[in-house]
Design an enzyme around this catalytic site. Structure first.
Site, PDB file in Angstrom:
ATOM      1  N   LYS A 149       0.869  -1.175   0.000  1.00  0.00           N
ATOM      2  CA  LYS A 149       0.000   0.000   0.000  1.00  0.00           C
ATOM      3  C   LYS A 149       0.910   1.230   0.000  1.00  0.00           C
ATOM      4  CE  LYS A 149      -4.340   1.378   2.141  1.00  0.00           C
ATOM      5  NZ  LYS A 149      -5.053   1.657   0.917  1.00  0.00           N
TER       6      LYS A 149
HETATM    7  N1  PXG Z   1      -7.734  -1.807  -3.079  1.00  0.00           N
HETATM    8  C1  PXG Z   1      -7.083  -0.640  -3.087  1.00  0.00           C
HETATM    9  C2  PXG Z   1      -6.264  -0.267  -4.273  1.00  0.00           C
HETATM   10  C3  PXG Z   1      -7.174   0.213  -1.985  1.00  0.00           C
HETATM   11  O1  PXG Z   1      -6.510   1.371  -1.985  1.00  0.00           O
HETATM   12  C4  PXG Z   1      -8.635  -1.388  -0.917  1.00  0.00           C
HETATM   13  C5  PXG Z   1      -8.492  -2.195  -2.030  1.00  0.00           C
HETATM   14  C6  PXG Z   1      -9.443  -1.901   0.245  1.00  0.00           C
HETATM   15  O2  PXG Z   1      -8.575  -2.311   1.306  1.00  0.00           O
HETATM   16  P1  PXG Z   1      -9.017  -2.196   2.834  1.00  0.00           P
HETATM   17  O3  PXG Z   1      -7.848  -2.654   3.606  1.00  0.00           O
HETATM   18  O4  PXG Z   1      -9.327  -0.738   3.076  1.00  0.00           O
HETATM   19  O5  PXG Z   1     -10.200  -3.057   3.033  1.00  0.00           O
HETATM   20  C7  PXG Z   1      -7.982  -0.163  -0.882  1.00  0.00           C
HETATM   21  C8  PXG Z   1      -8.162   0.743   0.288  1.00  0.00           C
HETATM   22  C9  PXG Z   1     -10.787   5.110   1.234  1.00  0.00           C
HETATM   23  C10 PXG Z   1      -9.452   4.804   0.783  1.00  0.00           C
HETATM   24  O6  PXG Z   1     -11.113   6.314   1.337  1.00  0.00           O
HETATM   25  C11 PXG Z   1      -9.061   3.490   0.728  1.00  0.00           C
HETATM   26  C12 PXG Z   1      -7.812   3.190   0.283  1.00  0.00           C
HETATM   27  C13 PXG Z   1      -6.959   4.191  -0.123  1.00  0.00           C
HETATM   28  C14 PXG Z   1      -7.356   5.489  -0.062  1.00  0.00           C
HETATM   29  C15 PXG Z   1      -8.606   5.821   0.405  1.00  0.00           C
HETATM   30  O7  PXG Z   1     -11.539   4.170   1.478  1.00  0.00           O
HETATM   31  N2  PXG Z   1      -7.357   1.904   0.213  1.00  0.00           N
END
Ligand code: PXG
Length: 288
Positions: A149
């Site tokens: 990430k």
């Molecule tokens: N894929 C990507 C590319 C992400 O950035 C997820 C999946 C979901 O992962 P989690 O761990 O959150 O279940 C993400 C999440 C937001 C936000 O506002 C989320 C992400 C990055 C920036 C903003 O929800 N990442």
């Protein structure tokens, strides 16, 4: 608002990083987005573990150990009196010169923002999202592992712009082979004949914390679930589709590329998963 910045709690007006920070100059860094519900930080340990792994993958040292990091997150929430909101944890490579060389950056910078989150409007949880597939592909895992990430979100941002141009709030990104990887900030799931499917990390998906929760929920509810290679066809012709993310939680998708998915309404499996998720966030988590 109080921000944790490199060991100090400072007012947001004073929370500044250098123009020579490589997080800014090159997107050299990693981050986490975490939710707090009713004073409990959801799956904090899982987020910190993913952060540590992201950092390890890009050879960045995490300035604090797990316990100190956990404490810094909780203390930032306490100082802001935040009970329900969104926590952003960022580690940058730190200040260096104008070259790429990360070894010239003396120490990484760590900051934590505990704030509010803007969610999808409620109507989309009730009626489902209409999404599109966009031309911008997910970065190939052999170029940058999708499991990291990192602060490099430019291709996801391009995809988000393409989604907006098409009138959609979220978009499917395909990988280099044309398989569904994930959405711009959410993981994707289909339901077909009672079984839940989601792309594997090897297809370009982030190992989402919410995605991991869905595996736990499926087990608890005895719904068969597995990783699978999905094409756009598989999503168009699924019985149900939903997305997950820290921000989005669990949100139904009822249309992709103009094709109505299933009945065109949020399906029963999606509803059960969502219901179980809503229960879990209220009882699980690290008390601040
Ligand atoms: N894929 C990507 C590319 C992400 O950035 C997820 C999946 C979901 O992962 P989690 O761990 O959150 O279940 C993400 C999440 C937001 C936000 O506002 C989320 C992400 C990055 C920036 C903003 O929800 N990442």
């Amino acid at each position: 608002m109080v921000i944790y910045l490199d060991g100090k709690y400072v007012d947001s007006a004073e929370a500044k990083v250098s123009v020579f920070d490589h997080g800014l100059l090159y997107g050299d860094g990693v981050f986490e987005g975490i939710r707090i519900y009713g004073g409990n930080v959801y799956r904090l340990d899982d987020h910190l573990e993913r952060l540590e792994m992201s950092a390890k993958a890009i050879m960045l040292s995490v300035p604090l150990d797990r316990a100190a990091m956990s404490e810094a997150v909780c203390e930032t929430c306490r100082r802001n009196n935040l009970k329900d909101g969104y926590i952003r944890l960022v580690i940058t490579r730190g200040v260096g010169d104008l070259g790429l060389a990360p070894w010239l950056c003396e120490k990484p910078s760590l900051f934590i923002i505990a704030s509010k989150i803007s969610l999808y409007p409620q109507e989309y949880y009730d009626n489902g999202l209409a999404i599109v597939t966009v031309p911008t592909r997910r970065i190939a895992p052999d170029a940058l592992p999708s499991t990291v990430k990192s602060l490099n979100y430019l291709n996801n941002i391009l995809a988000k712009i393409e989604a907006k141009q098409a009138g959609a709030l979220e978009a499917i990104m395909l990988n280099q082979q044309g398989y569904v990887a994930e959405c711009t900030a959410d993981n994707i799931f289909t339901v077909y004949k009672g079984e839940i499917f989601t792309p594997a990390a090897s297809q370009g998906a982030l190992k989402g914390i919410t995605r991991a929760t869905v595996f736990d929920i499926a087990k608890e509810l005895a719904i068969p679930m597995r990783e699978a290679d999905l094409t756009r066809y598989d999503v168009w012709c699924a019985d149900e589709c939903f997305l997950t993310g820290t921000g989005a939680e669990v949100i139904p998708v009822v249309k992709l590329d103009g094709r109505v998915i299933g009945t065109g309404k949020p399906g029963p499996v999606t509803d059960r998963v969502r219901g179980s998720f809503r229960q879990r966030v209220l009882v699980e988590g690290t008390r601040t």
